[in-house]
Write a protein that holds these residues in place. Structure first.
Motif, PDB file in Angstrom:
ATOM      1  N   TYR A   1      -9.663  -5.471   6.398  1.00 16.28           N
ATOM      2  CA  TYR A   1      -8.580  -6.461   6.416  1.00 16.28           C
ATOM      3  C   TYR A   1      -8.616  -7.258   7.719  1.00 16.28           C
ATOM      4  CZ  TYR A   1      -3.974  -8.500   5.717  1.00 16.28           C
ATOM      5  OH  TYR A   1      -2.939  -9.385   5.557  1.00 16.28           O
TER       6      TYR A   1
ATOM      7  N   PHE B   1      -8.975   0.700   4.807  1.00 14.93           N
ATOM      8  CA  PHE B   1      -8.055  -0.395   4.506  1.00 14.93           C
ATOM      9  C   PHE B   1      -7.951  -1.369   5.676  1.00 14.93           C
ATOM     10  CE2 PHE B   1      -3.704  -1.353   5.991  1.00 14.93           C
ATOM     11  CZ  PHE B   1      -3.467  -2.492   5.238  1.00 14.93           C
TER      12      PHE B   1
ATOM     13  N   ARG C   1       0.845  -1.202   0.000  1.00 14.49           N
ATOM     14  CA  ARG C   1       0.000   0.000   0.000  1.00 14.49           C
ATOM     15  C   ARG C   1       0.876   1.247   0.000  1.00 14.49           C
ATOM     16  NH1 ARG C   1      -5.433  -0.624   0.723  1.00 14.49           N
ATOM     17  NH2 ARG C   1      -5.308   1.511  -0.073  1.00 14.49           N
TER      18      ARG C   1
ATOM     19  N   LYS D   1      -9.029   6.742   4.734  1.00 13.03           N
ATOM     20  CA  LYS D   1      -8.397   5.785   3.827  1.00 13.03           C
ATOM     21  C   LYS D   1      -7.746   4.647   4.611  1.00 13.03           C
ATOM     22  CE  LYS D   1      -7.322   8.571  -0.289  1.00 13.03           C
ATOM     23  NZ  LYS D   1      -6.221   9.104  -1.128  1.00 13.03           N
TER      24      LYS D   1
END
Length: 764
Positions: A498, A494, A253, A490
């Protein structure tokens, strides 16, 4: 006459009428203002929470004192204190009246009072109702777009901005105390770099093993609460594989994080503690130690002699006592003993020892010569030879998942125990060399992969890991709120999915944080918390208005008026470049409680208009309408308009409704208009006096009081009342039938009681 007024019944009736007229409005204004402060609890900033609870409680207590203690004091004053004061001063009531009547100053005062009363009656009894009723459509069309523009200014542009700096201005920015901080400091490049260094490229930490719960006492800013630990199971292979995958995934990332090279290296060092080679060595060591505990020293010597006779020679060379050895001085059994061999060795003793030990069938041990140093060296040689005798395939076949996890846990705890001993200076407690600790402590500490150790166990001194913190540098290079807000969500979008779908169940409590998010968190709480509290207080105000006025339409119109007044006020300060700090957030939340007062009084006055005046005006309109269609007034009560004249019926009904609205508006203005104006004016004056202060918070509070009083009074007078004059409720429209509801509940209660009594009689 005064004796009649001072009777118990008369005072009770006077106080009852006073409270009936004013208590409901006082309750609404007090409760809504208090509720506005209590909604500060929706924020997560302790200062605002404490201030809101304290101020809200004070307002409620003041309302209770006003309707109880002050009312009781008024009765006591009228009945006892005034007579006592009159007797002490020896002034009769008639003398006071005569003296005041004969004085020129008294006549002037009465004249001025009469003029003021006439002006007040003219303004609020004739002029203001005339303007509001005749210009009602124009006023609504004027203030409705103004309120909409205020909402646009609050939620779209320019809207209140969050604080751009952590600095707080206690004085005006042109004050000598603030000039450098707010005007000159930005001219220095070093300061700009330091400011950017603090917020740009934040280090994002992912925390495992600790719940994201703050249970500290909210009214004690020093109470940090307790840690809520979750099982980490760091020894399990599934946990280690997840961390390995997560650390590797962070490197993919690039839009969120920088390089994960150092993080992978740090994690690899820790991961090596659970590799197969390490575990096999651990199994061999444990098996060898277990064998040693079950084997005596003679059998150990026989085993070494059988394998290799040179081992016996090495054993003797390493353990033979030097010349001058005395048993009572032997310290080799101490854990921290380090043998310093002498250059002179008793060769005769050496030969004797070899001869004795080489007799494999019956080796002789003279403990007076060897003591524990010999035994320790013997065990060391024996363990080394046992480890060499184990095959890797046999040890590998003995490892299952349970044994692997247990071995990994023991190895982790041993490593943490060694680290803890080095950090606390207790290196010799487990034969950990001091030079080893010195080398480890001089190394650069890992800031990317950190395992937090718990306190050593009081039983065996082992140290278990209770949390893991993974830290990586973010890629955010902007320091403004919008950039931080975008970056935060953001990372959240993410990390949360996850963890939800990839992490083992015992690790799904993980969360992330960053020192750079601290100021962003304050900014976000001020923005989100303030508007949440504002909306919550508006909802509470709507409920209280609905229950107090008893009419849904009046409550909705009042809420719309309050919202427009607040929106215009906030938009004004947004255009003046106010930033939403803690003081501004408190001021914003106060606006609901301060703006609700005027519209409540007008709404209650509208609903409680005398029905006799309404009926008289409706009859007058009906008679005028009947006269216009050439029907005699005497027969007007018996006339029924036929179906072809249905339009005329609707026209008459519309005119009756319209005259009722106008009557209610006129009565509301004449009854409470002057009181509302004086309340607004005195609060406006109080705010003006605060604007003269040199303290920023006082001046902002004063400016806010002046603006909110002005907008609230203007909107309640020139928007709420014209709106009621156009589409206000008439008759019982939109009213809550409290009487019917109460009667229904009483009937239900009596029915259940009667049924219960009947069941009791049947049982008997």
């Amino acid at each position: 006459m005064r004796r009649l007024l001072l009777s118990e019944d008369a005072l009770t009736e006077i106080m009852a009428k006073t409270l009936k007229h004013a208590a409901s409005s006082m309750f609404v204004t007090s409760f809504t203002t208090s509720a506005a402060f209590f909604t500060n609890m929706l924020t997560n900033i302790s200062f605002i929470q404490v201030f809101g609870v304290f101020t809200g409680t004070c307002i409620l207590l003041y309302f209770v004192i006003t309707v109880t203690a002050i009312a009781a004091f008024a009765v006591i004053y009228e009945k006892y204190i005034q007579n006592i004061v009159s007797r002490i001063l020896s002034i009769r009531l008639t003398t006071v009246v005569d003296t005041s009547s004969s004085g020129s100053s008294a006549k002037l005062c009465r004249r001025l009072a009469s003029i003021c009363r006439d002006i007040r009656n003219y303004i609020f009894g004739h002029f203001m109702p005339l303007v509001i009723i005749n210009l009602r459509y124009l006023l609504v069309l004027l203030f409705l777009p103004m309120g909409v523009l205020g909402l646009v200014g609050v939620f779209h542009y320019p809207k209140l901005q969050v604080p751009s700096t952590q600095k707080v201005a206690f004085f005006l920015k042109d004050n000598p105390m603030e000039i450098y901080e707010f005007s000159m400091k930005n001219n220095f490049n070093g300061y700009s770099r330091e400011e950017k260094r603090l917020f740009a490229y934040p280090a994002v930490s992912f925390i495992f093993g600790i719940r994201d719960i703050d249970d500290g006492y909210i009214f004690d800013m020093n109470d940090r609460g307790h840690l809520h630990l979750m099982p980490l199971y760091l020894e399990r292979q599934i946990t280690l594989e997840f961390f390995k995958s997560f650390v590797s995934h962070l490197g993919t990332r690039a839009d969120l994080f920088g390089s994960n090279y150092d993080l992978e290296k740090d994690f690899e060092t820790f991961y090596q503690l659970s590799t197969e080679d390490i575990l096999l060595a651990k199994i061999a060591d444990d098996n060898a130690k277990q064998n040693v505990s079950a084997t005596n020293h003679l059998n150990m010597i026989k085993y070494l002699a059988k394998i290799n006779t040179s081992l016996i020679n090495n054993l003797v060379r390493d353990t033979v006592i030097t010349i001058g050895y005395k048993v009572e001085n032997d310290q080799s059994d101490d854990d921290y003993f380090i043998d310093v061999r002498s250059s002179k060795i008793n060769k005769t003793l050496n030969k004797i020892c070899r001869k004795q030990l080489n007799d494999a069938t019956n080796p002789i041990l003279i403990y007076s010569n060897y003591r524990k140093l010999f035994n320790k060296t013997l065990e060391k040689y024996y363990i080394e030879q046992l480890k060499r005798s184990y095959t890797i395939n046999d040890m590998r076949s003995s490892i299952n998942e349970t044994i692997r996890d247990k071995l990994t846990e023991d190895y982790h705890r041993s490593a943490l125990k060694t680290a803890m001993q080095c950090l606390t200076g207790a290196a010799g407690a487990n034969n950990v060399p001091a030079d080893f600790c010195e080398r480890q402590l001089n190394k650069q500490r890992s800031v990317n992969w950190a395992v937090l150790p718990d306190k050593p166990s009081p039983v065996d001194g082992s140290v278990r890991p209770f949390a893991v913190i993974i830290t990586i540098r973010g890629t955010l290079n902007q320091t403004d709120y919008d950039s931080y807000n975008t970056y935060y969500f953001k990372v959240k979008n993410f990390f949360d999915p996850y963890i939800k779908y990839q992490a083992p169940k015992h690790l799904q409590h993980a969360w992330f944080s960053s020192p750079g998010f601290a100021f962003y968190g304050v900014q976000r709480e001020l923005l989100v918390g303030s508007y949440s509290s504002l909306l919550a207080s508006l909802g509470i105000a709507l409920l209280v208005l609905f229950l107090t006025s008893g009419n849904l339409f009046i409550a909705v119109y009042a809420l719309l008026t309050i919202s427009f007044a607040i929106a215009v006020t906030v938009a004004i300060f947004a255009s003046l470049k106010w930033e939403l700090g803690i003081v501004e957030a408190i001021i914003l939340i106060m606006s609901v409680g301060l703006s609700v007062d005027f519209v409540v009084h007008f709404g209650v006055g509208y609903i409680h208009t005398d029905s006799t005046d309404i009926d008289r005006e409706r009859k007058r309109i009906k008679q005028r309408y009947i006269s216009s269609i050439s029907i005699s007034p005497e027969s007007s009560d018996d006339v029924e308009i036929e179906s072809p004249s249905r339009f005329s019926t609707y026209l008459l009904l519309y005119k009756q409704h319209q005259i009722e609205r106008e009557t209610r508006v006129t009565e509301s203005i004449s009854r409470v208009g002057s009181a509302v104006f004086m309340a607004a004016f005195t609060t406006f004056a109080a705010g003006f006096s605060m604007t003269l202060s040199s303290l920023t918070s006082f001046r902002q509070m004063g400016q806010f009081l002046m603006t909110i009083m002005l907008t609230s009074w203007v909107f309640s007078m020139f928007f709420f009342l014209p709106l009621c004059a156009i589409i206000g409720p008439v008759g019982k429209c939109g009213s809550i039938p409290f009487t019917r509801i109460g009667e229904y509940l009483k009937r239900c209660l009596s029915f259940h009681r009667h049924r219960a009594n009947s069941n009791d009689l049947n049982v008997e």
